[in-house]
Scaffold this active site. Structure first.
Site, PDB file in Angstrom:
ATOM      1  N   LYS A   1       0.872  -1.188   0.000  1.00  0.00           N
ATOM      2  CA  LYS A   1       0.000   0.000   0.000  1.00  0.00           C
ATOM      3  C   LYS A   1       0.897   1.222   0.000  1.00  0.00           C
ATOM      4  CE  LYS A   1      -4.392   0.948   0.072  1.00  0.00           C
ATOM      5  NZ  LYS A   1      -5.540   0.162  -0.377  1.00  0.00           N
TER       6      LYS A   1
ATOM      7  N   ASP B   1      -6.867   4.153  -4.815  1.00  0.00           N
ATOM      8  CA  ASP B   1      -7.569   4.064  -3.526  1.00  0.00           C
ATOM      9  C   ASP B   1      -8.170   5.460  -3.315  1.00  0.00           C
ATOM     10  OD1 ASP B   1      -7.743   2.115  -1.008  1.00  0.00           O
ATOM     11  OD2 ASP B   1      -7.404   4.095  -0.188  1.00  0.00           O
TER      12      ASP B   1
HETATM   13  P1  NDP Z   1     -12.823   7.763  -3.385  1.00  0.00           P
HETATM   14  O1  NDP Z   1     -11.743   8.746  -3.224  1.00  0.00           O
HETATM   15  O2  NDP Z   1     -13.359   7.474  -4.731  1.00  0.00           O
HETATM   16  O3  NDP Z   1     -14.065   8.142  -2.446  1.00  0.00           O
HETATM   17  C1  NDP Z   1     -13.937   8.299  -1.073  1.00  0.00           C
HETATM   18  C2  NDP Z   1     -15.294   8.641  -0.494  1.00  0.00           C
HETATM   19  O4  NDP Z   1     -15.222   8.559   0.919  1.00  0.00           O
HETATM   20  C3  NDP Z   1     -15.725  10.074  -0.817  1.00  0.00           C
HETATM   21  O5  NDP Z   1     -17.116  10.124  -0.928  1.00  0.00           O
HETATM   22  C4  NDP Z   1     -15.238  10.838   0.419  1.00  0.00           C
HETATM   23  O6  NDP Z   1     -15.953  12.037   0.679  1.00  0.00           O
HETATM   24  C5  NDP Z   1     -15.518   9.813   1.502  1.00  0.00           C
HETATM   25  N1  NDP Z   1     -14.631  10.077   2.640  1.00  0.00           N
HETATM   26  C6  NDP Z   1     -13.283  10.109   2.630  1.00  0.00           C
HETATM   27  N2  NDP Z   1     -12.808  10.389   3.854  1.00  0.00           N
HETATM   28  C7  NDP Z   1     -13.902  10.537   4.642  1.00  0.00           C
HETATM   29  C8  NDP Z   1     -14.088  10.829   6.001  1.00  0.00           C
HETATM   30  N3  NDP Z   1     -13.037  11.052   6.812  1.00  0.00           N
HETATM   31  N4  NDP Z   1     -15.366  10.877   6.482  1.00  0.00           N
HETATM   32  C9  NDP Z   1     -16.424  10.669   5.666  1.00  0.00           C
HETATM   33  N5  NDP Z   1     -16.306  10.387   4.364  1.00  0.00           N
HETATM   34  C10 NDP Z   1     -15.062  10.324   3.858  1.00  0.00           C
HETATM   35  O7  NDP Z   1     -12.269   6.415  -2.712  1.00  0.00           O
HETATM   36  P2  NDP Z   1     -12.745   4.920  -2.919  1.00  0.00           P
HETATM   37  O8  NDP Z   1     -14.200   4.860  -3.155  1.00  0.00           O
HETATM   38  O9  NDP Z   1     -11.819   4.291  -3.897  1.00  0.00           O
HETATM   39  O10 NDP Z   1     -12.400   4.282  -1.496  1.00  0.00           O
HETATM   40  C11 NDP Z   1     -13.339   4.231  -0.424  1.00  0.00           C
HETATM   41  C12 NDP Z   1     -12.917   3.156   0.552  1.00  0.00           C
HETATM   42  O11 NDP Z   1     -12.887   1.891  -0.104  1.00  0.00           O
HETATM   43  C13 NDP Z   1     -11.539   3.317   1.191  1.00  0.00           C
HETATM   44  O12 NDP Z   1     -11.573   2.804   2.498  1.00  0.00           O
HETATM   45  C14 NDP Z   1     -10.660   2.419   0.322  1.00  0.00           C
HETATM   46  O13 NDP Z   1      -9.494   2.000   1.017  1.00  0.00           O
HETATM   47  C15 NDP Z   1     -11.610   1.266   0.082  1.00  0.00           C
HETATM   48  N6  NDP Z   1     -11.299   0.417  -1.055  1.00  0.00           N
HETATM   49  C16 NDP Z   1     -11.152   0.932  -2.302  1.00  0.00           C
HETATM   50  C17 NDP Z   1     -10.909   0.108  -3.366  1.00  0.00           C
HETATM   51  C18 NDP Z   1     -10.858   0.608  -4.774  1.00  0.00           C
HETATM   52  O14 NDP Z   1     -10.788  -0.220  -5.688  1.00  0.00           O
HETATM   53  N7  NDP Z   1     -10.903   1.898  -5.017  1.00  0.00           N
HETATM   54  C19 NDP Z   1     -10.727  -1.348  -3.194  1.00  0.00           C
HETATM   55  C20 NDP Z   1     -10.996  -1.804  -1.837  1.00  0.00           C
HETATM   56  C21 NDP Z   1     -11.244  -0.933  -0.836  1.00  0.00           C
HETATM   57  P3  NDP Z   1     -15.215  13.454   0.443  1.00  0.00           P
HETATM   58  O15 NDP Z   1     -15.256  13.675  -1.028  1.00  0.00           O
HETATM   59  O16 NDP Z   1     -16.013  14.416   1.228  1.00  0.00           O
HETATM   60  O17 NDP Z   1     -13.821  13.288   0.973  1.00  0.00           O
HETATM   61  O1  2IT Z   2      -7.866  -1.640  -0.876  1.00  0.00           O
HETATM   62  C1  2IT Z   2      -7.772  -2.167  -2.000  1.00  0.00           C
HETATM   63  O2  2IT Z   2      -7.921  -3.380  -2.169  1.00  0.00           O
HETATM   64  C2  2IT Z   2      -7.525  -1.297  -3.159  1.00  0.00           C
HETATM   65  N1  2IT Z   2      -7.431  -0.078  -2.991  1.00  0.00           N
HETATM   66  C3  2IT Z   2      -7.360  -1.884  -4.526  1.00  0.00           C
HETATM   67  C4  2IT Z   2      -5.963  -2.375  -4.725  1.00  0.00           C
HETATM   68  C5  2IT Z   2      -5.616  -2.842  -6.110  1.00  0.00           C
HETATM   69  O3  2IT Z   2      -4.439  -3.171  -6.291  1.00  0.00           O
HETATM   70  O4  2IT Z   2      -6.473  -2.898  -6.996  1.00  0.00           O
END
Ligand code: NDP
Ligand code: 2IT
Length: 447
Positions: A128, A168
């Site tokens: 990460k 992420d």
């Molecule tokens: P994005 O940047 O696309 O979206 C993040 C979202 O979470 C936004 O709506 C943001 O709102 C909100 N957010 C962030 N910080 C906070 C906070 N402190 N309190 C409330 N809301 C918050 O990220 P992702 O959708 O990619 O990731 C979301 C989660 O999913 C993370 O935990 C990530 O680690 C996990 N994840 C992502 C993967 C991926 O493929 N992208 C894979 C597996 C897990 P705002 O715009 O107001 O900040």
């Molecule tokens: O938390 C996660 O699994 C991710 N942000 C995706 C990682 C990846 O390599 O696709």
């Protein structure tokens, strides 16, 4: 060495070696609680001190990222890559750009990734990275200059068989494109060094949707196992980023009613449910126009609950898809009082230990993110496979593969977590994820 390993002793050592890293401690403790009893029953792991080795990252890289903003002022951020464990494949895991990024957060995420990636059954190790750079309010040119400077430091540590980052929080298709462009420029190589790429240069169909879709599929499997289904159920989704919006989309496709999405400023509550048409408007607002969610109230009849999280609204299901520790014990109590029957994590570690305890005590089905959000990294691994064979699979192929992988992860959780009256999904995911990595480490000897 004949005595049993205890959680207290193990955690005391870990905290001493890694002071002031509360998120990392939290993630390790959750794993230790289910894996230590298993290790005590299987002395080969204890003797080889596998858990002690697994909780120490292979390598932590940190670097300065200097860049010039639109005013010509010099900005400096901290950049990192935590290469956690490459026993079963090249390091694999996302990059997070957010003001809250520090070593504790990246170590917790890298550690979780070890188990998640193992559960996918695909050949991917765990890593990460990211930076304490806040992309909000930055121009495209500033983001580009930041990504180029970040990659100029990172490129020598990654490679298609070494370490393959992805997105992420704060890192989506645009950032991956800038990072890939700079890698290519520095190395003269066009290779599969990042996933989540655009389709024009080696990206995979369904990668964007995979984490959110996979989370909804996992919930469906968990409900099916307990004699229910998503169809006709109401759902709270938090977040409005990549994971949240695609999770909402699949819930709608499976016949559920999505009442909320949220951001760090508040919750958009749509009592009649977000339909596919409204979801398209939301995607445009958030992904293309990068606007705040509060702007959506005018687009369709809905309330924006300023400063509130979704968890106080009555609903059958909950999908925390924003960030770590966003759903507390108090929130869990609200969900329970309102009749919620199941929670599936799209984010990494969004539920606090108090919330998880409450779910357990009240028989609320609960899926930990390392199982339920593994669809994203799984399709990343499929992107790597397609790049290796220089072919692209169809959307239908990939969605079927994703669905199959999520079903398989669910089965592994049931296999290792079935406690007669109920399935302990935390125990199931941790033990199933542990065995493959631990056996590989044993096979390598003392390294
Ligand atoms: P994005 O940047 O696309 O979206 C993040 C979202 O979470 C936004 O709506 C943001 O709102 C909100 N957010 C962030 N910080 C906070 C906070 N402190 N309190 C409330 N809301 C918050 O990220 P992702 O959708 O990619 O990731 C979301 C989660 O999913 C993370 O935990 C990530 O680690 C996990 N994840 C992502 C993967 C991926 O493929 N992208 C894979 C597996 C897990 P705002 O715009 O107001 O900040
Ligand atoms: O938390 C996660 O699994 C991710 N942000 C995706 C990682 C990846 O390599 O696709």
């Amino acid at each position: 060495m004949n005595e049993d390993l205890t959680i207290e002793h193990f955690m005391a050592g870990l905290i001493k070696r890694n002071p002031n890293e509360s998120e990392f401690h939290q993630a390790v403790k959750e794993v230790a609680e289910s894996v230590i009893p298993f290790i005590n029953q299987n002395p080969k792991y204890k003797k080889a001190r596998i858990l002690e080795r697994m909780t120490e990252p292979d390598k932590v890289i940190s670097f300065r990222v200097a860049w010039e903003d639109d005013q010509g002022d010099i900005q400096i951020n901290k950049g990192y890559r935590v290469q956690f464990n490459n026993s079963i494949g090249p390091y694999k895991g996302g990059l997070r750009f957010d003001h809250s990024v520090n070593l504790s957060v990246l170590k917790f995420l890298g550690f979780e990734q070890t188990f998640k990636n193992s559960l996918t059954t695909l050949p991917i190790g765990a890593g990460k990275g990211g930076a304490d750079f806040n992309p909000k309010g930055k121009s495209d040119r500033e983001i580009m200059r930041f990504c180029q400077s970040f990659m100029t430091q990172l490129y020598q540590h990654i490679g298609p068989n070494t370490d393959v980052p992805a997105g992420d929080i704060g890192v989506g298709s645009k950032e991956i494109s800038y990072l890939f462009g700079q890698y290519k420029r520095l190395t003269h190589q066009f290779e599969s060094v990042l996933t989540g790429k655009a389709l024009e240069f080696g990206g995979s169909l369904i990668r964007t949707e995979a984490t959110g879709y996979g989370n909804a599929y996992f919930m469906e499997e968990m409900l099916k196992h307990a004699g229910h289904s998503i169809k006709g159920k109401s759902a709270l989704v938090s977040g409005s980023g990549n994971v949240a919006l695609h999770c909402a989309e699949k819930i709608i496709q499976l016949g559920g009613k999505v009442l909320t999405v949220s951001d760090s400023s508040g919750t958009l509550y749509v009592p009649d449910g977000i339909d596919q048409e409204k979801l398209m408007l939301l995607k445009d607002l958030k992904i293309n126009r990068k606007q705040r969610l509060s702007g959506a109230t005018e687009l369709f009849k809905s309330k924006y609950l300023e400063g509130q999280k979704p968890w106080s609204i009555k609903s059958d299901l909950a999908f925390p898809c924003a960030t770590q520790n966003e759903l507390t014990g108090t929130d869990a109590k609200l969900l329970f009082n309102n009749g919620c029957i199941a929670v599936s994590e799209g984010a990494n570690m969004p539920c606090t230990p108090e919330a998880i305890e409450l779910f357990k005590d009240n028989n609320i089905l609960y899926a930990p993110g390392k199982a339920s959000n593994a669809g994203g990294v799984a399709v990343s691994a499929l992107e790597m496979s397609q790049n290796s064979i220089r072919m692209s699979w169809t959307e239908q192929d990939l969605e079927e593969k994703l669905h199959g992988i999520m079903k398989n992860i669910h089965n592994q959780c049931v296999h290792h977590g079935d406690d007669k009256s109920r399935v302990d999904y935390i125990k199931g995911a941790n033990i199933a994820g542990f065995i493959k990595v631990a056996d590989a480490m044993l096979a390598y000897g003392v390294v």
